[in-house]
Design an enzyme around this catalytic site. Structure first.
Site, PDB file in Angstrom:
ATOM      1  N   ASP A 215       0.577 -18.847 -41.974  1.00  0.00           N
ATOM      2  CA  ASP A 215       1.188 -19.159 -41.011  1.00  0.00           C
ATOM      3  C   ASP A 215       1.955 -17.804 -40.247  1.00  0.00           C
ATOM      4  O   ASP A 215       2.923 -17.486 -40.780  1.00  0.00           O
ATOM      5  CB  ASP A 215       2.005 -20.217 -41.066  1.00  0.00           C
ATOM      6  CG  ASP A 215       2.717 -20.680 -39.741  1.00  0.00           C
ATOM      7  OD1 ASP A 215       3.049 -19.863 -38.791  1.00  0.00           O
ATOM      8  OD2 ASP A 215       3.310 -21.688 -40.028  1.00  0.00           O
ATOM      9  N   GLN A 218       5.589 -16.613 -36.556  1.00  0.00           N
ATOM     10  CA  GLN A 218       6.862 -15.725 -36.597  1.00  0.00           C
ATOM     11  C   GLN A 218       6.688 -14.227 -36.813  1.00  0.00           C
ATOM     12  O   GLN A 218       7.714 -13.551 -36.675  1.00  0.00           O
ATOM     13  CB  GLN A 218       7.911 -16.444 -37.441  1.00  0.00           C
ATOM     14  CG  GLN A 218       8.142 -17.678 -36.891  1.00  0.00           C
ATOM     15  CD  GLN A 218       8.762 -17.878 -35.527  1.00  0.00           C
ATOM     16  OE1 GLN A 218       9.342 -16.899 -34.992  1.00  0.00           O
ATOM     17  NE2 GLN A 218       8.938 -19.083 -34.849  1.00  0.00           N
ATOM     18  N   LYS A 241       4.751 -17.522 -28.288  1.00  0.00           N
ATOM     19  CA  LYS A 241       5.663 -16.571 -29.166  1.00  0.00           C
ATOM     20  C   LYS A 241       5.535 -15.143 -29.189  1.00  0.00           C
ATOM     21  O   LYS A 241       6.243 -14.127 -29.510  1.00  0.00           O
ATOM     22  CB  LYS A 241       5.962 -17.084 -30.630  1.00  0.00           C
ATOM     23  CG  LYS A 241       6.315 -18.603 -30.845  1.00  0.00           C
ATOM     24  CD  LYS A 241       6.337 -18.988 -32.361  1.00  0.00           C
ATOM     25  CE  LYS A 241       6.287 -20.301 -32.545  1.00  0.00           C
ATOM     26  NZ  LYS A 241       7.570 -21.023 -32.120  1.00  0.00           N
ATOM     27  N   CYS A 379      12.245 -27.665 -37.406  1.00  0.00           N
ATOM     28  CA  CYS A 379      11.094 -28.060 -37.888  1.00  0.00           C
ATOM     29  C   CYS A 379      10.627 -27.670 -39.344  1.00  0.00           C
ATOM     30  O   CYS A 379       9.647 -27.217 -39.397  1.00  0.00           O
ATOM     31  CB  CYS A 379       9.697 -27.817 -37.067  1.00  0.00           C
ATOM     32  SG  CYS A 379       9.881 -28.586 -35.315  1.00  0.00           S
TER      33      CYS A 379
HETATM   34  N1  C6P Z   1       8.145 -22.841 -34.416  1.00  0.00           N
HETATM   35  C1  C6P Z   1      10.685 -22.753 -33.672  1.00  0.00           C
HETATM   36  O1  C6P Z   1      11.639 -22.957 -32.933  1.00  0.00           O
HETATM   37  P1  C6P Z   1       3.373 -24.090 -32.369  1.00  0.00           P
HETATM   38  O2  C6P Z   1       4.310 -25.370 -31.799  1.00  0.00           O
HETATM   39  O3  C6P Z   1       1.922 -24.658 -32.626  1.00  0.00           O
HETATM   40  O4  C6P Z   1       3.236 -23.070 -31.333  1.00  0.00           O
HETATM   41  O5  C6P Z   1       3.932 -23.327 -33.724  1.00  0.00           O
HETATM   42  C2  C6P Z   1       4.290 -24.088 -34.725  1.00  0.00           C
HETATM   43  C3  C6P Z   1       4.946 -23.168 -35.681  1.00  0.00           C
HETATM   44  C4  C6P Z   1       4.444 -22.912 -36.856  1.00  0.00           C
HETATM   45  N2  C6P Z   1       4.827 -22.000 -37.770  1.00  0.00           N
HETATM   46  C5  C6P Z   1       6.002 -21.331 -37.658  1.00  0.00           C
HETATM   47  C6  C6P Z   1       6.538 -20.628 -38.888  1.00  0.00           C
HETATM   48  C7  C6P Z   1       6.815 -21.781 -36.428  1.00  0.00           C
HETATM   49  O6  C6P Z   1       7.901 -21.122 -36.357  1.00  0.00           O
HETATM   50  C8  C6P Z   1       6.222 -22.595 -35.420  1.00  0.00           C
HETATM   51  C9  C6P Z   1       7.052 -23.013 -34.218  1.00  0.00           C
HETATM   52  C10 C6P Z   1       9.149 -23.011 -33.214  1.00  0.00           C
HETATM   53  O7  C6P Z   1      10.966 -22.150 -34.754  1.00  0.00           O
HETATM   54  C11 C6P Z   1       9.154 -24.203 -32.628  1.00  0.00           C
HETATM   55  S1  C6P Z   1       9.299 -25.637 -33.833  1.00  0.00           S
END
Ligand code: C6P
Length: 422
Positions: A215, A218, A241, A379
């Site tokens: 994943d 970040q 991001k 999350c």
């Molecule tokens: N984290 C945060 O504020 P999406 O929503 O599909 O673009 O990304 C999901 C996601 C998956 N893995 C990691 C490590 C993430 O950080 C995130 C998204 C945001 O930390 C929103 S919860």
């Protein structure tokens, strides 16, 4: 790179080697005032801001290039198709994938991971098999695997972390069995900022014949990512991001895995031929791209990658490292503050709590001062459980943030503490 002199003086925005004041002019939203104060945007891990070049590219597409792709022989459809497909090469270069067909457009990291869970997991994971995840995962890299495990009768094993938020690699090593079918691991923890040793973890998994899904939500905005050097099997990340629009994301997968996988979504544009007797699928990457995709958003992502490439991921990472170091020193030195996540390798995230003050109250009062942070479980509830907190305050940095903005954060935290001290 760091031009700060030994004599103490007020930190300046351009201290860190990037011309940040110039860069900030590219981001109209950074001129926003909140509660009469200049916006200090420190919620970049949730979603980073778009420079004018990306907004302009998006608007140009919407204004003069829009049509559905892969379908028409007319001018606009050809332009839209060409511009959309051209982004694959930019994404390939951003993560140094071997081939453009290994780049799948998705709607974001969540969608990318679900694609692997459904396309790979449901085909290759069966009853009694095991999936290794880590305690640092975002819910996006937990829940899809729980769904697969529940459906198939598979089991999830979890790699723990130490008090600094670093994964316990010896335990990780010990979790492998002949039933291990996949490892899912975040490159950078969104809740703590820990950078995980992905190349080592991949090598261990491969020694046991298990593929690895990383994943990268970040990591892709902050670190140079080289999927061939990491040797990971899948790598997922989001456009929003990376200074791109919401609604687009990427799944990188090694071609041999993608070819062996079943499609996740069926529909138009992912087929070679359809009859009621038999349908055959398009070759990768299109096999995984059913329906009309987020065309403008993908083209916007391409513009974002152009913009970030011009600055250079090395300079971006170095600037953010300085911001993180400075913020860690200053916030960490404050009385009544507990930092959560103190790994040796970290990127762009400072999580903390204030003694006796709920993180939501902290976030609300910081907003009064114009400072935008995220508060909550991010999350990543298993991380909160590991550290025995319901939530944290999280400041997360981008290359357009400055040292004075961190001073503004520190001053605002002091104010919050004063309010609660009565
Ligand atoms: N984290 C945060 O504020 P999406 O929503 O599909 O673009 O990304 C999901 C996601 C998956 N893995 C990691 C490590 C993430 O950080 C995130 C998204 C945001 O930390 C929103 S919860």
């Amino acid at each position: 790179m760091n031009s700060r002199s030994a004599a103490p003086r007020e930190p300046r925005a351009d201290d860190l080697g990037l011309d940040v004041e110039r860069i900030r002019e590219d981001f109209p939203i950074l001129r926003t005032r909140v509660n009469g104060k200049p916006l200090v945007f420190l919620d970049n891990a949730a979603s980073s801001q778009m420079p004018q070049a990306v907004i302009a590219r998006y608007v140009r597409y919407r204004t003069s290039e829009h049509a559905n792709i892969h379908r028409g022989v007319h001018h606009l459809s050809e332009v839209a198709t060409r511009e959309y497909e051209a982004v694959r090469a930019k994404v390939r270069a951003w993560i140094n994938a071997g081939e453009e067909r290994e780049i799948i457009y998705t709607s974001g990291t969540t969608d990318s991971i679900n694609l692997v869970a459904h396309g790979y997991g449901r085909k290759f994971i069966g009853a009694g098999d095991e999936i290794i995840l880590t305690v640092l995962e975002h819910h996006s890299n937990i829940v899809p695997w729980q769904m697969v495990a529940e459906e198939k009768g598979a089991h999830i094993r979890v790699v723990p972390c130490n008090d600094a938020g670093e994964l316990d690699i010896e335990t990780y090593r010990s979790l492998f069995t002949e039933r291990t079918r996949l490892v899912g691991v975040t490159h950078v923890s969104n809740a703590l900022g820990t950078v995980n040793p992905i190349a080592d973890m991949v090598a261990i998994a491969h020694a046991h014949g298990a593929p690895v899904l990383v994943d990268g939500a970040q990591a892709a905005p902050h670190l140079p990512v080289d999927v061939q050097a990491l040797d990971c099997d899948f790598y997922a990340f989001s456009s929003h991001k990376l200074c791109g629009p919401t609604g687009a994301g990427i799944l990188y997968g090694k071609a041999r895995h993608l070819e062996a996988m079943q499609p996740f979504k069926g529909g138009g544009d992912m087929i070679r031929s359809v009859s009621f007797e038999k349908t055959t699928y398009a070759p990768i990457p299109h096999k995984f791209e059913a329906g009309t995709p987020p065309i403008a958003e993908v083209i916007g992502l391409g513009a974002a990658l152009d913009y970030l490439s011009a600055i250079g991921i090395g300079s971006i990472g170095a600037h953010e490292d300085e911001l993180l170091r400075y913020a860690t020193d200053r916030v960490g030195a404050m009385a009544g503050v507990r930092l959560i996540g103190t790994a040796r390798q970290k990127a762009a995230v400072l999580s903390f709590e204030l003694d006796g003050i709920h993180p939501h109250d902290v976030g609300t009062l910081l907003n009064e001062e114009g400072v935008a942070v995220r508060t909550g479980h991010h999350c990543a509830q298993p991380v909160m459980q590991r550290f025995g907190v319901p939530a944290t305050v999280r400041a997360s940095f981008a290359f357009y943030n400055t040292l004075p903005e961190i001073d503004a954060l520190v001053a605002a935290i002091r104010k919050v503490q004063k309010v609660f001290a009565g």
